[in-house]
Design a protein around this motif. Structure first.
Motif, PDB file in Angstrom:
ATOM      1  N   LYS A 132       0.803  -1.357  -0.174  1.00 60.23           N
ATOM      2  CA  LYS A 132       0.101  -0.108  -0.036  1.00 60.23           C
ATOM      3  C   LYS A 132       0.908   1.328   0.123  1.00 60.23           C
ATOM      4  O   LYS A 132       1.620   1.580   1.086  1.00 60.23           O
ATOM      5  CB  LYS A 132      -0.975   0.044   1.301  1.00 60.23           C
ATOM      6  CG  LYS A 132      -1.940   1.177   1.442  1.00 60.23           C
ATOM      7  CD  LYS A 132      -3.213   0.842   1.248  1.00 60.23           C
ATOM      8  CE  LYS A 132      -4.120   2.236   1.378  1.00 60.23           C
ATOM      9  NZ  LYS A 132      -4.089   3.131   0.248  1.00 60.23           N
ATOM     10  N   ILE A 133       0.683   2.250  -0.934  1.00 63.10           N
ATOM     11  CA  ILE A 133       1.527   3.455  -1.054  1.00 63.10           C
ATOM     12  C   ILE A 133       0.267   4.365  -1.133  1.00 63.10           C
ATOM     13  O   ILE A 133      -0.523   4.624  -1.722  1.00 63.10           O
ATOM     14  CB  ILE A 133       2.153   3.691  -2.493  1.00 63.10           C
ATOM     15  CG1 ILE A 133       3.024   2.472  -2.776  1.00 63.10           C
ATOM     16  CG2 ILE A 133       2.902   4.659  -2.385  1.00 63.10           C
ATOM     17  CD1 ILE A 133       3.743   2.423  -4.040  1.00 63.10           C
ATOM     18  N   ASN A 134       0.665   5.011   0.212  1.00 64.07           N
ATOM     19  CA  ASN A 134      -0.465   6.352   0.279  1.00 64.07           C
ATOM     20  C   ASN A 134       0.002   7.810  -0.382  1.00 64.07           C
ATOM     21  O   ASN A 134      -0.626   8.299  -0.930  1.00 64.07           O
ATOM     22  CB  ASN A 134      -0.475   6.731   1.992  1.00 64.07           C
ATOM     23  CG  ASN A 134      -0.835   5.680   2.774  1.00 64.07           C
ATOM     24  OD1 ASN A 134      -2.026   4.946   2.087  1.00 64.07           O
ATOM     25  ND2 ASN A 134      -0.592   5.087   3.797  1.00 64.07           N
ATOM     26  N   SER A 135       1.338   7.978  -0.385  1.00 64.76           N
ATOM     27  CA  SER A 135       1.807   9.116  -1.201  1.00 64.76           C
ATOM     28  C   SER A 135       3.207   8.851  -1.629  1.00 64.76           C
ATOM     29  O   SER A 135       3.872   8.107  -0.838  1.00 64.76           O
ATOM     30  CB  SER A 135       1.781  10.266  -0.189  1.00 64.76           C
ATOM     31  OG  SER A 135       2.815  10.025   0.978  1.00 64.76           O
ATOM     32  N   TRP A 136       3.453   9.842  -2.630  1.00 65.97           N
ATOM     33  CA  TRP A 136       4.840   9.476  -3.387  1.00 65.97           C
ATOM     34  C   TRP A 136       5.466  10.808  -3.480  1.00 65.97           C
ATOM     35  O   TRP A 136       4.662  11.673  -4.219  1.00 65.97           O
ATOM     36  CB  TRP A 136       4.586   8.983  -4.436  1.00 65.97           C
ATOM     37  CG  TRP A 136       5.870   8.615  -5.389  1.00 65.97           C
ATOM     38  CD1 TRP A 136       7.002   9.152  -5.759  1.00 65.97           C
ATOM     39  CD2 TRP A 136       6.124   7.173  -5.868  1.00 65.97           C
ATOM     40  NE1 TRP A 136       7.808   8.479  -6.517  1.00 65.97           N
ATOM     41  CE2 TRP A 136       7.244   7.324  -6.628  1.00 65.97           C
ATOM     42  CE3 TRP A 136       5.491   6.008  -5.883  1.00 65.97           C
ATOM     43  CZ2 TRP A 136       7.938   6.230  -7.299  1.00 65.97           C
ATOM     44  CZ3 TRP A 136       6.116   4.814  -6.611  1.00 65.97           C
ATOM     45  CH2 TRP A 136       7.285   4.838  -7.145  1.00 65.97           C
ATOM     46  N   LEU A 137       6.591  10.811  -3.137  1.00 70.30           N
ATOM     47  CA  LEU A 137       7.506  12.431  -3.405  1.00 70.30           C
ATOM     48  C   LEU A 137       8.518  12.100  -4.257  1.00 70.30           C
ATOM     49  O   LEU A 137       9.379  11.177  -3.923  1.00 70.30           O
ATOM     50  CB  LEU A 137       7.908  12.739  -1.840  1.00 70.30           C
ATOM     51  CG  LEU A 137       8.802  14.044  -1.952  1.00 70.30           C
ATOM     52  CD1 LEU A 137       7.947  15.229  -2.226  1.00 70.30           C
ATOM     53  CD2 LEU A 137       9.717  14.247  -0.632  1.00 70.30           C
ATOM     54  N   ASP A 138       8.565  12.870  -5.264  1.00 72.53           N
ATOM     55  CA  ASP A 138       9.612  12.672  -6.127  1.00 72.53           C
ATOM     56  C   ASP A 138      10.595  14.052  -6.313  1.00 72.53           C
ATOM     57  O   ASP A 138      10.199  14.901  -6.594  1.00 72.53           O
ATOM     58  CB  ASP A 138       9.091  12.575  -7.516  1.00 72.53           C
ATOM     59  CG  ASP A 138      10.053  12.200  -8.746  1.00 72.53           C
ATOM     60  OD1 ASP A 138      11.152  11.493  -8.200  1.00 72.53           O
ATOM     61  OD2 ASP A 138       9.966  12.464  -9.826  1.00 72.53           O
ATOM     62  N   ILE A 139      11.731  13.858  -5.857  1.00 72.73           N
ATOM     63  CA  ILE A 139      12.695  14.965  -5.606  1.00 72.73           C
ATOM     64  C   ILE A 139      13.432  15.412  -6.926  1.00 72.73           C
ATOM     65  O   ILE A 139      14.079  14.052  -7.316  1.00 72.73           O
ATOM     66  CB  ILE A 139      13.699  14.588  -4.390  1.00 72.73           C
ATOM     67  CG1 ILE A 139      12.822  14.483  -2.961  1.00 72.73           C
ATOM     68  CG2 ILE A 139      14.851  15.823  -4.233  1.00 72.73           C
ATOM     69  CD1 ILE A 139      13.845  13.995  -1.891  1.00 72.73           C
ATOM     70  N   GLY A 140      13.273  16.501  -7.515  1.00 72.55           N
ATOM     71  CA  GLY A 140      13.853  16.634  -8.691  1.00 72.55           C
ATOM     72  C   GLY A 140      13.062  16.162  -9.619  1.00 72.55           C
ATOM     73  O   GLY A 140      13.466  15.291 -10.676  1.00 72.55           O
ATOM     74  N   CYS A 141      11.709  16.180  -9.772  1.00 72.81           N
ATOM     75  CA  CYS A 141      10.968  15.688 -10.441  1.00 72.81           C
ATOM     76  C   CYS A 141      10.739  16.030 -11.687  1.00 72.81           C
ATOM     77  O   CYS A 141      10.240  15.569 -12.843  1.00 72.81           O
ATOM     78  CB  CYS A 141       9.450  15.749  -9.784  1.00 72.81           C
ATOM     79  SG  CYS A 141       8.667  17.674  -9.990  1.00 72.81           S
TER      80      CYS A 141
END
Ligand SMILES: [Zn+2]
Length: 349
Positions: A132-141
């Motif tokens: 289960k993934i609730n939220s995804w943060l992409d750094i340098g998106c």
């Protein structure tokens, strides 16, 4: 989980002989603007494992790349001014990326397989059940190629991007939530740290090679993230056939060991060092374009254009490159990692 090879035809992304010739010249001209002359009195250590033992490896337009004698990673000795380079300088061309048509192509060809690999790793780690993934943060998106898929899956997607042109594209055209900025250990940003804490997956695709102190970067993410978080990152890898291609064409490189953008090229030992006691690797995927690079380099050096044999060989590059990747010479690697809980961390001390 380990995987090798990735099907791609670079010609579909406008990487033909003519464009690559132009890219090489542009890269060289842009690189020279940021050159800080190398000072032999400077004390140097490996930014990945902190060893002070190194050898000079290659000089590209006056930029000195060194090889760490402990982790064998390659790193740049004379660093450019990174801030100047990354805050959306007009001299750094992004037109290629802020184009809707190219965005859709890159999203499908480049980002989709990466997201699928991460999900496969996580489900496998979870014993076959859906992770289960609730939220995804992409750094340098960048323009949000990866996050666009994440958002389509109904997962909360947040991006961090320092180039205002790419941030604007991601916000307005793709409809993503974007924080403009970057992770800076010396000037912690509360908004960014909160976003790191909230994320179940934190990714940084082709970011770590641009950061002058990758150890601080990983330590910061470890410090601010929640205990169950997953780390996903992609870095240029050494030793590789692409490194060899750069060595034989070092007055005209356009990818891989490319100064001043790429400050370090990571060995797997280097990655193990940087993650030690903080993250456990649960998946790796090695792939590359070394075969394409060698053929293209040779064709350009020989001043050949649209040679039928060149195209016939490139047509076969996927199965050949897969073997190169499997025997340990891929030039890119994605790592999927699980944060080691603080409990395990303290019991290991
Ligand atoms: Zn090292």
């Amino acid at each position: 989980m380990q995987k090798y090879g990735k099907e791609i035809d670079m010609r579909n992304l406008n990487r033909n002989l003519e464009n690559i010739r132009v890219m090489k010249q542009n890269r060289k001209d842009a690189s020279l603007k940021y050159l800080n002359e190398f000072n032999p009195d400077d004390e140097i250590s490996c930014p990945i494992c902190e060893s002070g033992q190194y050898k000079y490896y290659v000089d590209i337009y006056g930029y000195k790349y060194c090889e760490c004698q402990y982790c064998k990673s390659i790193f740049l000795a004379n660093l450019p001014n990174a801030e100047e380079l990354y805050q959306g300088s007009e001299e750094v061309a992004v037109e290629h990326y802020v184009d809707k048509e190219i965005f859709e192509k890159r999203k499908e060809i480049i980002s989709k397989p990466k997201l699928e690999f991460v999900l496969e790793c996580l489900n496998d780690y979870n014993g076959g059940g859906n992770f289960k993934i609730n939220s995804w943060l992409d750094i340098g998106c960048a323009t949000g190629e990866l996050l666009s898929f994440v958002q389509d899956m109904g997962i909360k997607a947040v991006g961090i991007e320092s180039d205002y042109r790419e941030a604007e594209f991601a916000r307005k055209i793709v409809g993503l939530e974007i924080i403009e900025g970057y992770i800076d250990s010396k000037n912690p940003n509360e908004e960014i740290n909160n976003a790191v804490y909230d994320a179940s997956v934190i990714s940084f695709i082709n970011v770590l090679e641009h950061i002058p102190n990758p150890i601080d970067f990983i330590n910061d993410i470890y410090k601010y993230s929640n205990d169950d978080s997953i780390l996903v990152f992609e870095v240029p890898r050494h030793p590789s056939l692409a490194s060899f291609s750069n060595l034989v064409s070092h007055d005209a490189v356009y990818r891989h060991m490319v100064p001043p953008q790429h400050l370090q090229i990571f060995t797997e030992k280097g990655v193990d060092e940087i993650l030690k006691d903080k993250y456990e690797i649960i998946g790796k995927w090695g792939f590359g374009q070394g075969f394409f690079d060698i053929l293209t380099e040779s064709a350009i050096n020989a001043d050949l254009d649209n040679l039928e044999l060149y195209n016939q060989l490139i047509d076969q590059s996927n199965p050949i490159q897969k073997v190169i990747d499997e025997v340990g010479f891929s030039d890119t690697m994605i790592f999927v990692c699980k944060k080691l809980s603080k409990l395990m961390d303290s019991s290991s001390n």
